[in-house]
Design an enzyme around this catalytic site. Sequence first.
Site, PDB file in Angstrom:
ATOM      1  N   HIS A 241      29.884  34.912  52.405  1.00 14.72           N
ATOM      2  CA  HIS A 241      30.820  35.225  53.793  1.00 14.72           C
ATOM      3  C   HIS A 241      29.986  36.116  54.496  1.00 14.72           C
ATOM      4  CE1 HIS A 241      34.919  33.401  52.910  1.00 14.72           C
ATOM      5  NE2 HIS A 241      33.823  33.270  52.076  1.00 14.72           N
TER       6      HIS A 241
ATOM      7  N   TYR B  22      42.418  39.929  57.623  1.00 13.57           N
ATOM      8  CA  TYR B  22      43.191  40.846  57.229  1.00 13.57           C
ATOM      9  C   TYR B  22      43.592  40.940  58.280  1.00 13.57           C
ATOM     10  CZ  TYR B  22      39.902  41.987  53.345  1.00 13.57           C
ATOM     11  OH  TYR B  22      39.393  43.039  52.748  1.00 13.57           O
TER      12      TYR B  22
ATOM     13  N   PRO C 129      42.769  48.065  47.416  1.00 13.97           N
ATOM     14  CA  PRO C 129      42.366  46.864  46.941  1.00 13.97           C
ATOM     15  C   PRO C 129      41.877  46.678  49.180  1.00 13.97           C
ATOM     16  CG  PRO C 129      44.544  46.397  46.192  1.00 13.97           C
ATOM     17  CD  PRO C 129      44.441  47.603  46.109  1.00 13.97           C
TER      18      PRO C 129
ATOM     19  N   LYS D 287      36.736  47.036  46.033  1.00 16.33           N
ATOM     20  CA  LYS D 287      35.528  48.209  46.183  1.00 16.33           C
ATOM     21  C   LYS D 287      35.622  48.440  44.826  1.00 16.33           C
ATOM     22  CE  LYS D 287      33.097  49.794  49.992  1.00 16.33           C
ATOM     23  NZ  LYS D 287      32.913  48.146  49.960  1.00 16.33           N
TER      24      LYS D 287
ATOM     25  N   TYR E 178      32.221  47.845  54.435  1.00 11.71           N
ATOM     26  CA  TYR E 178      33.335  46.996  53.947  1.00 11.71           C
ATOM     27  C   TYR E 178      31.784  45.877  52.811  1.00 11.71           C
ATOM     28  CZ  TYR E 178      36.240  42.783  52.685  1.00 11.71           C
ATOM     29  OH  TYR E 178      36.932  41.826  52.241  1.00 11.71           O
TER      30      TYR E 178
HETATM   31  P1  RFL Z   1      38.945  46.334  33.371  1.00 15.24           P
HETATM   32  O1  RFL Z   1      38.763  45.078  34.656  1.00 15.24           O
HETATM   33  O2  RFL Z   1      40.246  47.054  33.879  1.00 15.24           O
HETATM   34  O3  RFL Z   1      38.589  45.945  32.202  1.00 15.24           O
HETATM   35  C1  RFL Z   1      39.367  47.044  30.862  1.00 15.24           C
HETATM   36  C2  RFL Z   1      39.219  45.742  29.781  1.00 15.24           C
HETATM   37  O4  RFL Z   1      39.746  47.335  28.644  1.00 15.24           O
HETATM   38  C3  RFL Z   1      40.788  46.462  27.984  1.00 15.24           C
HETATM   39  N1  RFL Z   1      41.924  47.634  27.002  1.00 15.24           N
HETATM   40  C4  RFL Z   1      41.439  48.307  25.796  1.00 15.24           C
HETATM   41  N2  RFL Z   1      40.075  47.286  24.875  1.00 15.24           N
HETATM   42  C5  RFL Z   1      40.189  47.787  23.517  1.00 15.24           C
HETATM   43  N3  RFL Z   1      41.177  49.137  23.257  1.00 15.24           N
HETATM   44  C6  RFL Z   1      41.816  49.813  24.064  1.00 15.24           C
HETATM   45  N4  RFL Z   1      42.570  50.760  24.087  1.00 15.24           N
HETATM   46  C7  RFL Z   1      41.958  49.153  25.255  1.00 15.24           C
HETATM   47  N5  RFL Z   1      42.927  49.786  26.940  1.00 15.24           N
HETATM   48  C8  RFL Z   1      41.987  48.576  27.593  1.00 15.24           C
HETATM   49  C9  RFL Z   1      41.645  45.314  29.156  1.00 15.24           C
HETATM   50  O5  RFL Z   1      41.947  44.716  28.427  1.00 15.24           O
HETATM   51  C10 RFL Z   1      40.654  45.182  29.627  1.00 15.24           C
HETATM   52  O6  RFL Z   1      40.286  43.598  28.935  1.00 15.24           O
HETATM   53  O7  RFL Z   1      38.434  47.061  34.289  1.00 15.24           O
HETATM   54  P2  RFL Z   1      36.448  47.463  34.687  1.00 15.24           P
HETATM   55  O8  RFL Z   1      36.056  46.165  33.878  1.00 15.24           O
HETATM   56  O9  RFL Z   1      36.524  48.626  35.156  1.00 15.24           O
HETATM   57  O10 RFL Z   1      36.622  47.030  35.789  1.00 15.24           O
HETATM   58  C11 RFL Z   1      37.561  47.056  37.576  1.00 15.24           C
HETATM   59  C12 RFL Z   1      38.479  46.029  38.254  1.00 15.24           C
HETATM   60  O11 RFL Z   1      38.691  45.338  37.026  1.00 15.24           O
HETATM   61  C13 RFL Z   1      39.012  46.579  38.810  1.00 15.24           C
HETATM   62  O12 RFL Z   1      38.457  47.546  39.652  1.00 15.24           O
HETATM   63  C14 RFL Z   1      38.287  45.283  39.928  1.00 15.24           C
HETATM   64  O13 RFL Z   1      40.212  43.963  39.591  1.00 15.24           O
HETATM   65  C15 RFL Z   1      39.942  45.918  41.782  1.00 15.24           C
HETATM   66  N6  RFL Z   1      40.014  45.118  42.659  1.00 15.24           N
HETATM   67  C16 RFL Z   1      39.354  44.810  43.758  1.00 15.24           C
HETATM   68  N7  RFL Z   1      38.102  44.929  43.477  1.00 15.24           N
HETATM   69  C17 RFL Z   1      37.131  44.270  44.098  1.00 15.24           C
HETATM   70  O14 RFL Z   1      35.550  44.863  43.921  1.00 15.24           O
HETATM   71  N8  RFL Z   1      37.254  43.123  44.982  1.00 15.24           N
HETATM   72  C18 RFL Z   1      37.794  43.149  45.190  1.00 15.24           C
HETATM   73  O15 RFL Z   1      38.180  41.734  45.884  1.00 15.24           O
HETATM   74  C19 RFL Z   1      39.395  43.441  44.397  1.00 15.24           C
HETATM   75  N9  RFL Z   1      41.154  42.867  44.625  1.00 15.24           N
HETATM   76  C20 RFL Z   1      41.258  44.303  42.721  1.00 15.24           C
HETATM   77  C21 RFL Z   1      41.570  42.966  44.045  1.00 15.24           C
HETATM   78  C22 RFL Z   1      42.431  44.503  41.827  1.00 15.24           C
HETATM   79  C23 RFL Z   1      43.699  44.044  41.594  1.00 15.24           C
HETATM   80  N10 RFL Z   1      44.661  44.438  41.210  1.00 15.24           N
HETATM   81  C24 RFL Z   1      45.726  43.437  39.804  1.00 15.24           C
HETATM   82  C25 RFL Z   1      45.382  45.443  40.214  1.00 15.24           C
HETATM   83  C26 RFL Z   1      43.323  42.646  44.331  1.00 15.24           C
HETATM   84  C27 RFL Z   1      43.846  42.666  43.034  1.00 15.24           C
HETATM   85  C28 RFL Z   1      45.837  42.592  43.173  1.00 15.24           C
HETATM   86  C1  PHB Z   2      41.031  38.549  46.832  1.00 17.18           C
HETATM   87  O1  PHB Z   2      40.627  37.313  47.131  1.00 17.18           O
HETATM   88  O2  PHB Z   2      41.411  38.979  46.128  1.00 17.18           O
HETATM   89  C2  PHB Z   2      40.658  40.072  47.940  1.00 17.18           C
HETATM   90  C3  PHB Z   2      39.702  39.764  49.067  1.00 17.18           C
HETATM   91  C4  PHB Z   2      39.772  41.278  49.601  1.00 17.18           C
HETATM   92  C5  PHB Z   2      40.397  42.524  49.536  1.00 17.18           C
HETATM   93  C6  PHB Z   2      41.657  42.111  48.003  1.00 17.18           C
HETATM   94  C7  PHB Z   2      41.243  40.927  47.667  1.00 17.18           C
HETATM   95  O3  PHB Z   2      40.399  43.122  50.258  1.00 17.18           O
END
Ligand code: RFL
Ligand code: PHB
Length: 388
Positions: free
Chosen positions: A75, A199, A291, A295, A382
């Site tokens: 994008h 957004y 979110p 980032k 961004y």
């Molecule tokens: P994760 O992905 O949470 O993985 C951690 C893993 O550890 C496991 N775990 C254990 N394993 C063994 N023993 C234990 N005691 C344990 N406790 C936990 C868990 O089961 C899991 O598999 O962390 P990690 O690897 O640091 O990754 C971080 C990302 O997942 C997170 O920052 C992003 O998803 C945040 N996020 C976004 N980030 C972006 O860069 N761009 C985005 O567009 C974006 N959108 C989002 C998001 C997060 C969201 N939610 C649901 C919080 C949108 C949403 C809605």
């Molecule tokens: C997504 O597509 O899940 C998404 C996109 C932008 C954001 C957060 C989540 O800022």
Amino acid sequence: MRDMRTQVGIIGAGPAGLLLSHLLHRHGIESVVLEARDRDYVQRRVRAGVLEQGTVDVLVKAGLGDRLLAQGLPHQGFELRLGDEAHRIDLTELTGGRNITVYGQQEVVKDLIDARLADGGTVLFEKPVASVHDLETAAPYIRCQDGTEVHCEFVVGADGFHGISRAAIPDARTYEFEFPFGWLGILADVQPSSEELIYAGGEGGFALHSMRSPEVTRCYLQVEPGDSVDNWPDERIWAELRTRLGSPGGWELTPGPITEKSITPMRSFVTEPMSHGRLFLAGDSAHIVPPTGAKGLNLAVGDVVVLAAALEASFQGDDSLLASYSDTCLRRIWKAQDFCAWMTGLLHRNPEADPFTERIRQSRLREIFGSPSMARYLAEHYAGYPHG
Ligand code: RFL
Ligand code: PHB
């Protein structure tokens, strides 16, 4: 299971833990990844969608680009909306050529698991870790809930916000801010109504239109904290999205069957320092951003790139990069915290704010529509910060 021995014991098979294991392998360093959940669950967990240019570059350079480059959606910009007013942020033009790629986090995780297993790596699923020990010694170890011990030279806590490793850092200082709203996120089997992300931050609250593929739409709505998906039947979601996204230039939102619904709280969180003795935290275990700025995953990749290089240097006898690991990462993390809090405040209606403050917020959002310097600030943060 018998006790195990490896060079680096990694807790968590999210993007942080898996990418670290992959990068270490490419440097000839052995690791074991311990994951609490099963493989299917980890590969299906719907989360982030936006990869910064720097993140894509890291993944491609690490040999993980095949599906990402074929299926990821590059994008060059996104749209900001306030009611029926709309303004395009041209990321590429404003940042001197950088862009973002929309590629689901679960696809990144799938690619990483496939690569680890193809390379003969050890990723143990359904292996929850109970505790970490002897971190101040040269022989730390991890104890799993089933009693298995993993003896290693370094322990990495990549176990997300709800993991166990953060608590093993004594005297850590934490900084936390809870926003007075959450995000309701949906996936729908319908062609996205726009080629770029939208957004919207109007009077009725925040809405985001995103996508996962040419056939799958991903949308978010600001909701009250503690709200339940039971209060959000499909028709209410589409009606609210339609109102909040507006219809500039006759634009229309196409609804479709919703296949996933969840509500997530919005918080900012940092723990300092990110290491203690032979334990190093990476990703969400050390920091959470709201979110809005997309980032979280990108910050996790940033930590891991620094940590992989620092561990490699340490195995060659130089511990200086490990000693500065926490400080190096925290500089990027606080920069992202500032940006994500700013973008969140700009686009969400704060239910606790008085009407005057709410009007100021809307005016600030509109300011970006007319101010190239404000638009550049938004675009530069961004599109992301370079790695390394
Ligand atoms: P994760 O992905 O949470 O993985 C951690 C893993 O550890 C496991 N775990 C254990 N394993 C063994 N023993 C234990 N005691 C344990 N406790 C936990 C868990 O089961 C899991 O598999 O962390 P990690 O690897 O640091 O990754 C971080 C990302 O997942 C997170 O920052 C992003 O998803 C945040 N996020 C976004 N980030 C972006 O860069 N761009 C985005 O567009 C974006 N959108 C989002 C998001 C997060 C969201 N939610 C649901 C919080 C949108 C949403 C809605
Ligand atoms: C997504 O597509 O899940 C998404 C996109 C932008 C954001 C957060 C989540 O800022």
